[in-house]
Scaffold this motif. Structure first.
Motif, short mmCIF file in Angstrom:
data_model
loop_
_atom_site.label_atom_id
_atom_site.label_comp_id
_atom_site.label_asym_id
_atom_site.label_seq_id
_atom_site.Cartn_x
_atom_site.Cartn_y
_atom_site.Cartn_z
N HIS A 249 55.70 35.51 31.48
CA HIS A 249 54.29 35.14 31.50
C HIS A 249 53.72 35.07 30.07
O HIS A 249 54.23 35.72 29.18
CB HIS A 249 53.54 36.20 32.32
CG HIS A 249 52.10 35.95 32.53
ND1 HIS A 249 51.11 36.74 32.01
CD2 HIS A 249 51.47 34.97 33.21
CE1 HIS A 249 49.94 36.27 32.37
NE2 HIS A 249 50.12 35.20 33.09
N ASP B 147 53.62 42.60 43.60
CA ASP B 147 53.18 41.33 44.19
C ASP B 147 53.93 40.18 43.49
O ASP B 147 53.54 39.73 42.42
CB ASP B 147 51.67 41.19 44.00
CG ASP B 147 51.10 39.99 44.74
OD1 ASP B 147 51.83 38.98 44.87
OD2 ASP B 147 49.95 40.05 45.18
N THR B 148 55.01 39.73 44.11
CA THR B 148 55.85 38.73 43.44
C THR B 148 55.10 37.42 43.19
O THR B 148 55.42 36.69 42.27
CB THR B 148 57.15 38.43 44.23
OG1 THR B 148 56.78 38.13 45.57
CG2 THR B 148 58.08 39.63 44.21
N LYS B 149 54.09 37.15 44.00
CA LYS B 149 53.32 35.91 43.81
C LYS B 149 52.44 36.02 42.56
O LYS B 149 52.36 35.08 41.76
CB LYS B 149 52.41 35.69 45.02
CG LYS B 149 52.63 34.33 45.70
CD LYS B 149 51.89 34.29 47.00
CE LYS B 149 51.30 32.91 47.22
NZ LYS B 149 50.59 32.86 48.51
N LEU B 150 51.82 37.16 42.36
CA LEU B 150 50.92 37.35 41.21
C LEU B 150 51.68 37.76 39.95
O LEU B 150 51.33 37.35 38.85
CB LEU B 150 49.88 38.43 41.52
CG LEU B 150 48.65 38.04 42.31
CD1 LEU B 150 47.81 39.29 42.58
CD2 LEU B 150 47.81 37.00 41.57
N GLY B 152 55.43 38.23 39.73
CA GLY B 152 56.82 37.78 39.53
C GLY B 152 57.75 38.96 39.33
O GLY B 152 57.53 40.03 39.90
N LYS B 260 55.28 36.04 36.00
CA LYS B 260 54.03 35.32 36.36
C LYS B 260 52.76 36.06 35.96
O LYS B 260 51.67 35.48 36.04
CB LYS B 260 54.00 35.09 37.87
CG LYS B 260 55.12 34.21 38.38
CD LYS B 260 54.98 34.01 39.87
CE LYS B 260 56.17 33.23 40.43
NZ LYS B 260 56.14 33.24 41.91
N SER B 283 47.25 36.86 35.38
CA SER B 283 48.29 36.24 36.21
C SER B 283 48.07 34.74 36.14
O SER B 283 46.94 34.27 36.27
CB SER B 283 48.16 36.74 37.65
OG SER B 283 49.04 36.01 38.48
N GLY B 284 49.14 34.02 35.91
CA GLY B 284 49.01 32.56 35.83
C GLY B 284 48.29 32.08 34.58
O GLY B 284 47.71 31.00 34.57
#
Lengths: 361, 361
Positions: A249, B147-150, B152, B260, B283-284
């Motif tokens: 990230h 939280d793998t979505k937020l 990674g 992520k 995140s992101g």
């Protein structure tokens, strides 16, 4: 108002993505103007003009040589792949063009020395494209680090610079090709970590550099995608660590810890916003009685900037160029020295990754 | 209201400074009560009572044995020098006292295993005194990291734990004496860095540990005053670095960087304030067009806590003790396992400092 006659006229060698940002910066800076752009393909150069809404007055060339041969060009910005820096930066200097060179500056310090020698013998200014040095926040942080009463001595530094580009990058970007840029994430992201660490140490090179080969990830071309290294200054007893990566990230952190104070910044290389930036610091922090809390929280220092940091970089570079042009002042060697120390450490990290051994500088 | 009859009754072995904080925590936690304190000198124990305004109901003993022989004591808190942990933790377990043991847990993992075996064979609960695990902020950060979505996958972790004590500390404190605590700053401050790193890796031990011997400073007794080390997980390709020191300004940072997302906290071990704590995350994150800023700033997440983290630690420990006492539930091995992994890594860092070599775990 800017006086066009005394503005430094820039030519850009290549239409890399970063050139869009610097092209804008050249026009934002009051003492410079974009005079010419170039690409090996005239079509690509013309597209660049359209994409960036450049005025018709900007010359468009289908080769780098034409920029160097244009007598109206005072200075060139070189965002070419690292492997091409030596050739074009030296040629530019020989054509008496001042050189603003993207980082990493060269494939190794030997090459950079040839570039610096060419600049010196031709009396032109050299500077690398590290923008964050020119943000007023950096000066403010330096004030704090230099204040022995508030900060004490630097004890350790940690920096992280990373991003996770889309799949296309790993297949096509020059930073993933061994013949174009042998340093990969180390040269692209790690350059900043090394720069930040050296900045905190007043550009004194470390005694030793130890990379973690086991923790280094290469792509199939043998280019570094991610690595971790440690630097040590024997005399000061100071240690620094950094992490740079194309697999994580977005980060661009630096924390500097002194004997009496500490500070950290999360958006060192590119600030979150253009017009201001902040850092957080504490000095004299201690626990309250019973160790159930602290005697203070960290403080945030906000610093405004009149121009984006990249425009401040161009402004400073152009100020030096104008000094040389108009007042026959000698080029300022400081910027070349800073780049050189960064390149020496970059080379040492690469060497330590490759050999698996600690490298003495 | 707390029911005194069902409260877990604590005895404390030794009147170390940290005992003041835990003594307060025992009384703040609704399911525990301080029953007895002790020191090798009854005078010192009496002073402790006065200094901490303890009620007359608290028993005051001039030896540790008396605490262990007091049938009303359910559990002991052991803040003795590390070199005494083996003897007193094992004795306590044999006397069927549940053991809350200060960190570092032992002089090596062999000793800790003997402590854990004694606890297991005597059916008593074991937990080490790392308080920050019990803060609700830690649980909130864990949610984010998991939280793998937020977030990674975890890519790298850096932690720093340091303080600069007054001169007197370097002459008299147990953490500077080779015969009392062989780990020095590594065991005291580094224990937390190691714990934070392992916490982010779900307590999976690293594949290798590499300390930087050149960057390690010892005192004249050969005890570590400052060191830097790197950990590597081969399967995950994850790296961690940490710095721990008695020679730097107060820090207790941890930054965890994922593919992520990323987060950092500056006051991990002891929050700035008792009633709430925060961490910052993104995140992101990515650059906006032209790379002149970010698409987001880091967000601060504030977490309230009903009780100070040390009281939450005592509450959790006492909850487990009550389960064993009242419902014949078996001791929870998780806390011993966490301590053991930390001790294994602590031993490996020490071994790497001493040998100058990378240590495989």
């Amino acid at each position: 108002m800017a006086d066009e006659k005394t503005q430094v006229r820039f030519g850009i060698l290549g239409c890399a993505e970063i050139a869009r940002k610097v092209c804008r910066a050249i026009n934002l800076s009051p003492n410079s103007i974009l005079h010419a752009i170039s690409s090996r393909s005239i079509e690509k150069a013309k597209q660049f003009v359209v994409k960036n809404s450049l005025p018709e007055s900007v010359k468009v060339y289908g080769s780098y040589e034409e920029v160097l041969d244009d007598p109206f060009v005072d200075a060139v910005y070189v965002p070419l792949p690292t492997s091409l820096h030596l050739k074009w930066a030296v040629l530019a200097a020989e054509k008496k063009k001042h050189v603003l060179l993207e980082k990493p500056t060269a494939l190794n310090v030997g090459e950079l020395d040839r570039i610096l020698d060419a600049c010196e013998s031709n009396g032109v200014q050299f500077m690398d494209g590290s923008m964050w040095y020119h943000h007023p926040r950096t000066a403010k942080m330096k004030e704090f680090v230099s204040d022995t009463k508030l900060f004490g001595q630097v004890k350790t530094i940690h920096s992280s610079s990373s991003y996770f580009p889309p799949q296309d990058f790993f297949e096509n970007n020059i930073r993933t090709k061994a013949d174009l840029d042998c340093f990969g994430a180390l040269g692209d992201a790690g350059w900043y970590c090394i720069g930040a660490i050296l900045w905190a140490m007043n550009y004194k090179p470390p005694t030793t550099v130890t990379a973690l080969p086991a923790a280094t990830i290469h792509n199939s071309n043998g280019v570094i995608m991610s690595t971790t290294a440690a630097l040590h200054w024997e005399q000061e007893g100071t240690t620094a660590t950094f992490y740079c990566s194309f697999l994580s990230h977005e980060t661009m952190d630096v924390s500097v810890l002194g004997s009496k104070g500490s500070f950290h910044v999360e958006d060192l290389i590119i600030p979150y916003e253009e017009s201001s930036a902040s850092f957080s610091f504490t000095s004299g922090a201690a626990f309250v009685d019973l160790h159930i809390g602290w005697n203070m929280k960290e403080q945030e220092v906000q610093v405004q900037n009149e121009l984006p940091q990249e425009a401040l970089m161009v402004k400073e570079f152009s100020r030096l160029v104008k000094g040389i042009k108009e007042f026959k002042i000698r080029p300022d060697k400081m910027w070349g020295d800073i780049s050189r120390t960064s390149q020496v450490v970059l080379d040492a990290v690469k060497s330590s990754v490759d050999s698996g051994k600690m490298v003495y500088i």
